[in-house]
Design a protein around this motif. Structure first.
Motif, PDB file in Angstrom:
ATOM      1  N   ARG A 128       4.749   0.507  -8.815  1.00 46.47           N
ATOM      2  CA  ARG A 128       6.012   0.236  -9.505  1.00 46.47           C
ATOM      3  C   ARG A 128       6.959  -0.596  -8.640  1.00 46.47           C
ATOM      4  N   ARG A 131       5.789  -4.096  -8.744  1.00 46.10           N
ATOM      5  CA  ARG A 131       6.125  -4.696 -10.040  1.00 46.10           C
ATOM      6  C   ARG A 131       7.570  -5.180 -10.059  1.00 46.10           C
ATOM      7  N   GLN A 132       8.461  -4.425  -9.468  1.00 46.56           N
ATOM      8  CA  GLN A 132       9.880  -4.788  -9.439  1.00 46.56           C
ATOM      9  C   GLN A 132      10.202  -5.853  -8.401  1.00 46.56           C
ATOM     10  N   ALA A 138       3.243  -8.653 -10.290  1.00 45.69           N
ATOM     11  CA  ALA A 138       4.148  -7.805 -11.068  1.00 45.69           C
ATOM     12  C   ALA A 138       3.754  -7.722 -12.538  1.00 45.69           C
ATOM     13  N   GLU A 139       3.452  -8.845 -13.147  1.00 43.11           N
ATOM     14  CA  GLU A 139       3.136  -8.844 -14.582  1.00 43.11           C
ATOM     15  C   GLU A 139       1.850  -8.080 -14.871  1.00 43.11           C
ATOM     16  N   ASN A 142       2.548  -4.338 -14.478  1.00 40.25           N
ATOM     17  CA  ASN A 142       3.390  -3.856 -15.568  1.00 40.25           C
ATOM     18  C   ASN A 142       2.583  -3.665 -16.852  1.00 40.25           C
ATOM     19  N   GLN A 143       1.732  -4.610 -17.168  1.00 34.52           N
ATOM     20  CA  GLN A 143       0.918  -4.517 -18.377  1.00 34.52           C
ATOM     21  C   GLN A 143      -0.043  -3.332 -18.321  1.00 34.52           C
ATOM     22  N   ARG A 229      11.460   5.659 -16.634  1.00 36.24           N
ATOM     23  CA  ARG A 229      10.135   5.029 -16.583  1.00 36.24           C
ATOM     24  C   ARG A 229       9.662   4.674 -17.990  1.00 36.24           C
TER      25      ARG A 229
END
Length: 287
Positions: A128, A131-132, A138-139, A142-143, A229
């Motif tokens: 996480r 991702r941030q 990150a993408e 996130n997916q 979240r």
């Protein structure tokens, strides 16, 4: 008419019948002498230049030789090697979403420091945070998290390895790591062995927090009120349970067959679970 030489004497080489105002033979001698003197000066100057260039070349060669020798000596000097770290001790903490993995790791790392510090690393938290960070990964991360799927193993393992080494560099007494939420698939295990082959690391055992899905669902929905979240919603929770059953439970069974699994029933209070976990660590590691 007699032709006189430059010294005023009669030139016997000239024909009396020649009507010249100068003696050709004398002119020849003068020109030859001038040419010879010019050639002498040219050779003398050439020797000076050659000598100067030779000295310059010797100086350059000496400088080059000195530089080469210095460089060679520097290359031959042994370079300082980084000090090898002691063997890392690792305990994997497994369990379904909401089983209390993070909570128990936090308690262990905070309350058991006097008996040997355990650093808590959450695979999910590292993912996480990445991702941030806005990185290229990150993408993808996130997916995968939003779909309740497992992130590619090389990403997760590399983040864990980097985090372990960073903690050790900050505090060299930190060589024990609680890794929660990993491994979650057979691929995780394979990639862990590959990436961590360059790091001296020992898996002490695997702690499995066994908790019914209905209890875990209630905990996750309660957590959703404050966690922020995007994976704490009922639809994603169901996907995560399915993924855990299909991909993570076979890993739990694999470690059980290897004799590395330690199981704690985690459907009771946080403190009750912790007392069992603490006792287990004391028995297995002498903490």
């Amino acid at each position: 008419m007699r032709i006189m030489t430059m010294g005023g004497s009669e030139c016997s080489h000239c024909n009396k019948s020649m009507k010249l105002s100068f003696c050709p033979f004398s002119a020849f001698l003068f020109a030859s002498s001038a040419a010879a003197y010019t050639l002498y000066l040219w050779r003398k100057e050439s020797k000076k230049l050659t000598g100067s260039n030779s000295n310059s070349s010797k100086g350059t060669t000496a400088t080059t030789t000195t530089t080469t020798t210095t460089t060679t000596n520097q290359q031959q000097q042994p370079q300082p090697q980084p000090m090898p770290h002691p063997k890392f001790q690792v305990v994997f903490i497994l369990g379904g979403p909401g089983s209390g993995k993070g909570t128990q790791c936090t308690l262990l790392s905070q309350q058991e420091q006097q008996n040997g510090h355990w650093s808590h690393l959450s695979a999910g938290d590292l993912l996480r945070a990445e991702r941030q960070s806005g990185s290229d990964l990150a993408e993808i991360i996130n997916q995968k998290i939003f779909a309740g799927q497992i992130v590619p193993s090389n990403i997760t393992v590399t983040l864990l390895k980097n985090a372990m080494e960073k903690i050790y560099q900050t505090n060299q007494s930190c060589t024990k790591f609680l890794i929660d939420g990993f491994p979650r698939s057979e691929e995780n295990c394979v990639v862990w062995d590959e990436v961590m082959s360059s790091v001296e690391c020992e898996l002490k055992f695997v702690l499995f927090l066994d908790c019914p899905e209905d209890v875990m669902t209630g905990r996750l929905l309660e957590r959703a009120k404050t966690s922020g979240r995007n994976d704490d919603n009922l639809e994603t929770i169901r996907k995560r349970f399915k993924t855990f059953r299909e991909e993570s439970m076979p890993i739990v069974e694999m470690y059980e067959k290897k004799g590395l699994l330690r199981k704690v029933v985690a459907d009771c209070s946080v403190e009750d679970v912790y007392q069992e976990v603490k006792s287990l660590f004391e028995d297995d590691i002498g903490q």
